[in-house]
Design an enzyme around this catalytic site. Structure first.
Site, short mmCIF file in Angstrom:
data_model
loop_
_atom_site.label_atom_id
_atom_site.label_comp_id
_atom_site.label_asym_id
_atom_site.label_seq_id
_atom_site.Cartn_x
_atom_site.Cartn_y
_atom_site.Cartn_z
N CYS A 39 -10.21 -1.29 14.83
CA CYS A 39 -10.48 -2.70 15.14
C CYS A 39 -10.59 -2.98 16.64
O CYS A 39 -11.23 -3.95 17.03
CB CYS A 39 -9.41 -3.59 14.56
SG CYS A 39 -9.44 -3.57 12.77
N CYS B 240 -7.99 -2.01 4.12
CA CYS B 240 -7.85 -3.25 4.89
C CYS B 240 -9.10 -3.62 5.68
O CYS B 240 -9.17 -4.70 6.23
CB CYS B 240 -6.63 -3.19 5.80
SG CYS B 240 -6.44 -1.65 6.64
N LYS C 117 -14.86 -9.89 8.87
CA LYS C 117 -13.77 -10.72 8.35
C LYS C 117 -14.28 -12.08 7.91
O LYS C 117 -13.69 -12.74 7.06
CB LYS C 117 -12.66 -10.86 9.39
CG LYS C 117 -11.88 -9.56 9.62
CD LYS C 117 -10.91 -9.28 8.50
CE LYS C 117 -10.22 -7.95 8.62
NZ LYS C 117 -9.49 -7.56 7.42
N GLU D 12 -15.48 -11.30 4.52
CA GLU D 12 -14.35 -11.04 3.63
C GLU D 12 -13.71 -12.36 3.17
O GLU D 12 -13.43 -12.56 1.98
CB GLU D 12 -13.30 -10.18 4.33
CG GLU D 12 -12.11 -9.82 3.45
CD GLU D 12 -11.03 -9.03 4.20
OE1 GLU D 12 -10.64 -9.43 5.30
OE2 GLU D 12 -10.60 -8.00 3.67
N SER E 52 -6.78 1.97 -2.27
CA SER E 52 -5.67 1.10 -2.62
C SER E 52 -6.23 -0.25 -3.07
O SER E 52 -7.28 -0.68 -2.60
CB SER E 52 -4.80 0.91 -1.37
OG SER E 52 -4.00 -0.23 -1.51
N GLU F 2 0.84 -1.21 0.00
CA GLU F 2 0.00 0.00 0.00
C GLU F 2 0.87 1.26 0.00
O GLU F 2 0.57 2.24 -0.68
CB GLU F 2 -0.89 -0.03 1.25
CG GLU F 2 -2.14 0.79 1.15
CD GLU F 2 -3.09 0.46 2.30
OE1 GLU F 2 -4.01 -0.34 2.08
OE2 GLU F 2 -2.90 1.00 3.41
N GLU G 9 2.24 1.81 -3.39
CA GLU G 9 1.17 2.32 -4.26
C GLU G 9 0.95 3.82 -3.99
O GLU G 9 0.78 4.61 -4.93
CB GLU G 9 -0.10 1.53 -3.93
CG GLU G 9 -1.11 1.48 -5.02
CD GLU G 9 -2.36 0.73 -4.57
OE1 GLU G 9 -2.33 0.00 -3.56
OE2 GLU G 9 -3.40 0.92 -5.23
N GLU H 240 -13.34 -13.91 -4.80
CA GLU H 240 -12.03 -13.59 -5.39
C GLU H 240 -10.87 -14.00 -4.47
O GLU H 240 -9.72 -14.00 -4.90
CB GLU H 240 -11.95 -12.09 -5.73
CG GLU H 240 -12.03 -11.11 -4.58
CD GLU H 240 -13.46 -10.70 -4.21
OE1 GLU H 240 -14.38 -11.47 -4.46
OE2 GLU H 240 -13.62 -9.60 -3.65
FE1 HC1 Z 1 -8.03 -5.20 11.83
FE2 HC1 Z 1 -6.42 -5.45 9.94
S1 HC1 Z 1 -6.21 -3.94 11.60
S2 HC1 Z 1 -8.61 -4.82 9.65
O1 HC1 Z 1 -8.71 -3.75 12.12
O2 HC1 Z 1 -5.83 -4.26 8.60
O3 HC1 Z 1 -10.28 -7.12 11.92
O4 HC1 Z 1 -7.08 -5.90 14.55
O5 HC1 Z 1 -6.71 -7.81 11.51
O6 HC1 Z 1 -6.85 -7.74 7.97
O7 HC1 Z 1 -3.62 -6.40 10.52
C1 HC1 Z 1 -9.45 -6.36 12.00
C2 HC1 Z 1 -7.52 -5.64 13.58
C3 HC1 Z 1 -6.97 -6.71 11.25
C4 HC1 Z 1 -6.62 -6.87 8.70
C5 HC1 Z 1 -4.67 -6.03 10.25
#
Ligand code: HC1
Ligand code: SF4
Length: 579
Positions: free
Chosen positions: A512, A308, A367, A370, A328, A282, A285, A375
């Site tokens: 988070c 993220c 998550k 996700e 990103s 990132e 980028e 993909e």
């Molecule tokens: Fe997160 Fe991440 S910080 S998104 O908040 O970018 O869930 O803790 O794991 O993937 O590293 C959440 C936290 C986490 C991702 C990272």
């Protein structure tokens, strides 16, 4: 100012103060199932719906709901008179009369505010048994809605509509048929729900819970054919201890690693490693776009937005599809980890992809969604097989009878367990962009930073901005947490008014650390601040605090990926977004 007495104690409050607030200010706890005040955001849920907070006011014929009755001059309030207690018991019994009594097997058992209140009020019998209303269960990739358990407190609506401005939830129908639902009673996965989980985080009962994947993980752990690896998100270590009675803000990184090993995971790795990898991609980028812009390229897309947080990604896909080439393209650390584990690591270990199971421990319910996105799989085999919340991990630890507090501190395994301080702070609002700055500054200027703590990027304000001097080049940075705040920055970008080069967005208030899968914190920002402080303390304690200095990340590029943004890196670590 207003003078009144509560339970014979004299008190002076400002005009406009409710009885509930006045009582709280002198330590008198009046129970409620619906009221919620997010002081920092100045958002209050007070529909006066549950009526559990009724109190007796001298001289008034009717009991008054404390959450929506203003204190007035000379009031004499009795918060726990026999009349108030009896009314409260009757109200809770009436709620229970239309509530499933499957507490023994309910996902929320032990964490349910209604169950606690019934216990507190000594309810042993429900005098008003009638026919119960039934509503279909709605299961999505991340969240389960069991509307039979909804008590219409409307906290979820406040989170979804006012805090997140997603606008998915509202109350429909009347009387016993009333439920909270997406429009046209569609299922959540057909709606524009982001799976941020903030509704789950405030639901007082088992009406909204995360999809439970603990059973599937136990099955994988007991399968001798499988090699099971686990990754732990940055924010988990700052909150998991709360599930075992430790004070908020206790760092349990070492105990968490030890517990995971005792649960039988073959390799205990860290998402923070992949957070460092995210910064490499990132950050590169960002610099690529920035340098094109400085060279006069008018078509370059700035500001770059972090990518993220999966709920944030789903939010812009639904609500701002015209901006989808601005964030990103870097996958989240969770997904980068899965991708690297099932290629680089699997090859090293000579384990076939289908025999390698990747489990994540995340503070987040999105998550789960996700990891289920198409993909992020190869021939139907997902890069991340299961994403458990912090609460689900606590459940597994309890199930295995592990005495968490007595565990020794243990280290993560290598090579995917090594991380820098920059990876750790990803878990709090401001942390991702601070980590990016630490690397981007040094790569861009070729100079070493003389400080690593960017206080100007830290804090709990919902919207923050700062300018960081890249050796004479001012870089404007924006930070938003909570989707309502993100919406404001996106509107600016859409209207061509954004002053920023880079923006960090996290869906959950606090980032988070305040995720929908964390131990319930009931909107208490003081708990979030303690978790935040814990992450900054872990960052401080690390010998290496810049992602590009992580030796295992360097090795990964040398042995496998080549350069940041190489073809291989693009294939394994980047993604595209969909309308
Ligand atoms: Fe997160 Fe991440 S910080 S998104 O908040 O970018 O869930 O803790 O794991 O993937 O590293 C959440 C936290 C986490 C991702 C990272
Ligand atoms: Fe709204 Fe988030 Fe709940 Fe979805 S998960 S209904 S977006 S609060």
């Amino acid at each position: 100012m207003i003078n009144l007495t509560i339970d014979n104690k004299s008190i002076v409050v400002k005009k406009g103060t409710t009885i509930l607030e006045a009582a709280a200010s002198i330590g008198v706890d009046i129970p409620t199932l619906c009221h919620m005040h997010l002081h920092d955001m100045n958002i209050e849920n007070k529909p006066g719906g549950c009526r559990v907070c009724v109190v007796e006011v001298k001289g008034r014929r009717n009991l008054a709901p404390a959450c929506c009755t203003e204190a007035t001059e000379g009031m004499e309030i009795s918060s726990h008179s026999i009349r108030a207690i009896n009314a409260r018991r009757t109200i809770v019994e009436l709620i229970l009369s239309d509530h499933p009594s499957d507490c023994l097997v309910c996902a929320k058992s032990g964490n349910c505010e209604l169950q606690d209140l019934a216990h507190h009020l000594g309810i042993r019998e429900i005098h008003y048994q009638g026919e119960q209303s039934h509503y279909r269960e709605d299961t999505s990739p991340a969240i389960i809605r069991e509307m039979d358990k909804c008590i219409l407190c409307r906290r979820c609506e406040t989170m979804c509509n006012e805090v997140q401005t997603v606008g998915v939830l509202s109350t429909i129908n009347r009387g016993f048929e009333a439920v909270v639902s997406p429009a046209f009673e569609m299922n959540l996965d057909h709606s524009s729900c982001t799976y941020c989980g903030q509704c789950v985080a405030v639901c007082p009962t088992g009406a909204l819970t995360e999809v439970d994947q603990t059973g599937a993980v136990i099955r994988a752990l007991s399968d001798p054919e499988k090699t099971v690896v686990v990754q732990t998100a940055p924010a988990v270590r700052a909150a998991l201890g709360e599930e075992f009675g430790l004070p908020a803000g206790t760092l349990v990184t070492g105990k968490m690693a030890a517990a995971l090993r005792r649960l039988g995971f073959n390799y205990v790795f860290d998402t923070d490693f992949a957070a460092d990898l995210t910064i490499m991609e990132e950050g590169t980028e960002l610099l690529e776009r920035l340098n094109k812009y400085l060279a006069g390229d008018q078509n370059v897309k700035l500001p770059i937005l972090t990518s993220c947080c999966p709920a944030w990604v789903k939010f812009f896909e639904h609500h701002f599809p015209e901006l989808k080439d601005i964030p990103s393209t870097a996958r989240s650390p969770q997904q980068m980890f899965g991708s690297i584990a099932k290629t680089y690591f699997a090859d090293k270990m000579q384990v076939k992809r289908e025999n390698l199971v990747v489990v994540s421990i995340m503070p987040c319910v999105a998550k789960k969604y996700e990891s289920s996105r198409e993909e992020f799989s190869v021939d139907g085999n997902p890069d991340v097989d299961y994403a458990l919340t912090t609460r689900e991990l606590a459940q597994l630890i309890n199930l295995a009878n592990i005495d968490f507090k007595s565990l020794p501190d243990e280290e993560f395994d290598q090579p995917l367990g090594e991380s820098t301080g920059a990876g750790v702070i990803f878990g709090t609002t401001g942390g991702v962009i601070e980590a990016a700055v630490r690397t981007a500054y040094e790569v861009q200027t070729g100079k070493s930073l003389d400080r690593l703590d960017f206080e100007e990027l830290r804090g709990m304000e919902g919207l923050r901005k700062a300018t960081i001097d890249f050796d004479g080049l001012p870089i404007n940075i924006g930070i938003a947490h909570g989707l309502g705040n993100a919406r404001k920055l996106l509107e600016e970008i859409k209207n061509g008014k954004s002053e920023f080069h880079a923006i960090e967005i996290m869906s959950c208030p606090g980032g988070c650390i305040g995720g929908g899968g964390q131990p319930y914190h009931h909107g208490n920002v003081e708990i979030l601040k303690k978790r935040q402080k814990a992450l900054y303390a872990e960052d401080q304690s690390k010998t290496i605090r810049k992602s590009h200095e992580n030796p295992y990340i360097k090795k990964l590029y040398e042995e496998f990926l080549g350069e940041p943004l190489s073809d291989k890196a693009h294939h394994l670590l980047h993604t595209e977004y969909f309308d």
